[in-house]
Design an enzyme around this catalytic site. Structure first.
Site, PDB file in Angstrom:
ATOM      1  N   HIS A  67     -30.793  11.586 -51.375  1.00 37.85           N
ATOM      2  CA  HIS A  67     -29.928  12.775 -51.359  1.00 37.85           C
ATOM      3  C   HIS A  67     -28.913  12.577 -52.493  1.00 37.85           C
ATOM      4  CE1 HIS A  67     -30.847  12.235 -46.977  1.00 37.85           C
ATOM      5  NE2 HIS A  67     -30.793  13.537 -46.893  1.00 37.85           N
ATOM      6  N   ASP A 109     -26.092  10.339 -51.481  1.00 33.45           N
ATOM      7  CA  ASP A 109     -26.370   8.912 -51.236  1.00 33.45           C
ATOM      8  C   ASP A 109     -26.122   8.113 -52.494  1.00 33.45           C
ATOM      9  OD1 ASP A 109     -27.762   9.803 -48.929  1.00 33.45           O
ATOM     10  OD2 ASP A 109     -29.702   9.664 -49.943  1.00 33.45           O
TER      11      ASP A 109
END
Ligand code: XUL
Ligand code: CO
Length: 436
Positions: free
Chosen positions: A100, A103
């Protein structure tokens, strides 16, 4: 300085090996049904659990020991983390990873600051991809953690939040494209409802359909040709998520004319949360021509929530690989370990044990499924069960040569129908155990 100084590249040592840091079944170059295991399985490591999950739970703080991470939200720490992540993935021998946006890079105070942070980290991701040959299976945007997404993102009651989410997806798509990502996933983290009294369901679904069309249009604009996925999950964090299972996703995609652009990314623990087996979800997606990729993990049969454990059950991986082979493989999708080690497994080496176990379990599932297909006895029983459709009456019905009146005429003449094929479930279940 290496992040995992004591660990060498994980090698295939065969079933007799007692080395816990070796593969006993995953032999990347071994050919099964005309393709290497590497190409069948297309293993992928997830950034969020493996490199960002502190192993906290609702009752306690994180326990993970990650010496390469200084614990700050700085861009520099994020860049160093990328190097540690690639060292891990490379030593493991997985060809892919997934992330993501949030992240990999810290969220800034404004959207443009967040975008700059992402660019600064993506630069290192690119360097590490080029150095190691590891590729991006898919990218995605985290549209659920930030406070602004409390009501959802593409289904938010607030148009400005929707606009922010759109901007975030635009950037995540650009970065995925720059990194040569082979896919892009939408998991509707909060795209659902907590309470129907306050929800305009029709409007929210229309907004979600529009949102996904905007993504498809923008991908075309920038030349991104990767596969789009939606990932079913019925609940958690919302009470009900619109993408609740494979069938609901297919219906949604069909209703909003998105079926040509999306496939499904199926996750085992999401299937079980929906009251289905993973086998069921794979067959529903596969038979509709929409099997895209899998998030490989497992739940705990005694617990009702998304525990995201590493898959080690050979029966499960055999079912997965049997359906995957049957529907022609996963590429450009893969077997993506959306799984986390337990809070008690806090040491870096536990990340290796977890992935090695999952990879070996899938390698065994692949070999068993291929053996079942080569042997042909299961297929023989299924063919026999449907034999009445192969010629005569069945073939004529399938060919559209009959209506209710002609079938009535026939059955008035014959008087009664006789089912003549046993389901053979017990025989089949015994047969499957022969291969395990
Ligand atoms: C959450 C989940 C996500 C998606 C990506 O349950 O599975 O991590 O895979 O957003
Ligand atoms: Co997932």
């Amino acid at each position: 300085m290496p992040a995992f100084p004591e660990i060498n590249a994980i090698a295939y040592e065969g079933p007799d090996s007692r080395n816990p840091l070796a593969f006993r079944y995953y032999n990347a170059d071994e050919v099964v049904e005309g393709r290497t295991m590497r190409d069948h399985l297309r293993f992928s490591v997830v950034y969020w659990h493996t490199f960002r999950n502190p192993l906290s739970d609702p009752f306690g703080v994180g326990t993970a020991v990650r010496p390469w991470d200084d614990g700050t939200e700085s861009v520099e720490n994020a860049q160093n983390r990328v190097r540690a992540a690639f060292e891990f993935i490379e030593k493991l021998g997985a060809p892919y990873y997934a992330f993501h946006d949030r992240d990999v890079a810290p969220e800034g105070a404004t959207l443009s600051e967040s975008n700059q942070n992402l660019d600064a980290v993506a630069k290192v991701l690119k360097e590490e991809q080029d150095r190691s040959g590891i590729k991006l299976l898919w990218g995605t945007a985290n549209l659920f953690s930030n406070r602004r997404y409390m009501h959802g993102a593409a289904t938010s009651c607030n148009a400005e939040v929707y606009a922010y989410a759109a901007a975030q997806v635009k950037k995540a798509l650009e970065v995925t494209h720059e990194l040569g990502g082979e896919g892009y996933t939408f998991w509707g983290g909060r795209e659902g409802y907590q309470c129907l009294w306050n929800t305009n369901l029709e409007r929210e679904l229309d907004h979600l359909g529009r949102f996904l069309h905007m993504a498809v249009d923008y991908a075309k604009e920038i030349g991104f040709t990767g596969q789009f996925y939606i990932e079913p999950k019925p609940k958690e964090p919302t009470k009900h998520q619109y993408d609740s299972d494979a069938a609901a996703c297919l219906n949604f995609l069909r209703q909003y004319d998105l079926l040509d652009h999306f496939k499904l990314n199926l996750e085992t623990n999401h299937a079980t949360l929906a009251g289905h087996t993973m086998h069921h979800e794979l067959e529903v997606a596969g038979s509709a021509g929409a099997l895209g990729s899998i998030d490989a993990n497992t739940g705990d049969v005694m617990l009702g929530w998304d525990t995201d454990q590493f898959p080690t059950d050979i029966y499960l991986t055999t079912q997965c690989m049997h359906s995957i082979l049957k529907y022609g493989g996963l590429a450009p999708g893969g077997v993506n370990f959306d799984a986390k080690v337990r809070r008690e497994s806090f040491e870096p080496v536990d990340l290796f044990y977890a992935h090695i176990g999952g990879m070996d379990a899938f390698a065994r599932g692949l070999k068993i499924a291929a053996a079942m297909r080569a042997d042909g006895r299961l297929q023989g029983i299924v063919d026999e069960r449907y034999a009445s459709w192969s010629d005569g009456l069945g073939a004529d019905i399938e060919a559209g040569k009959h209506g209710l009146a002609s079938l009535e005429k026939l059955m008035l003449e014959r008087g009664e129908a006789t089912p003549n094929a046993s389901g053979r479930q017990e025989r089949i279940e015994n047969l499957i155990n022969e291969y395990l």
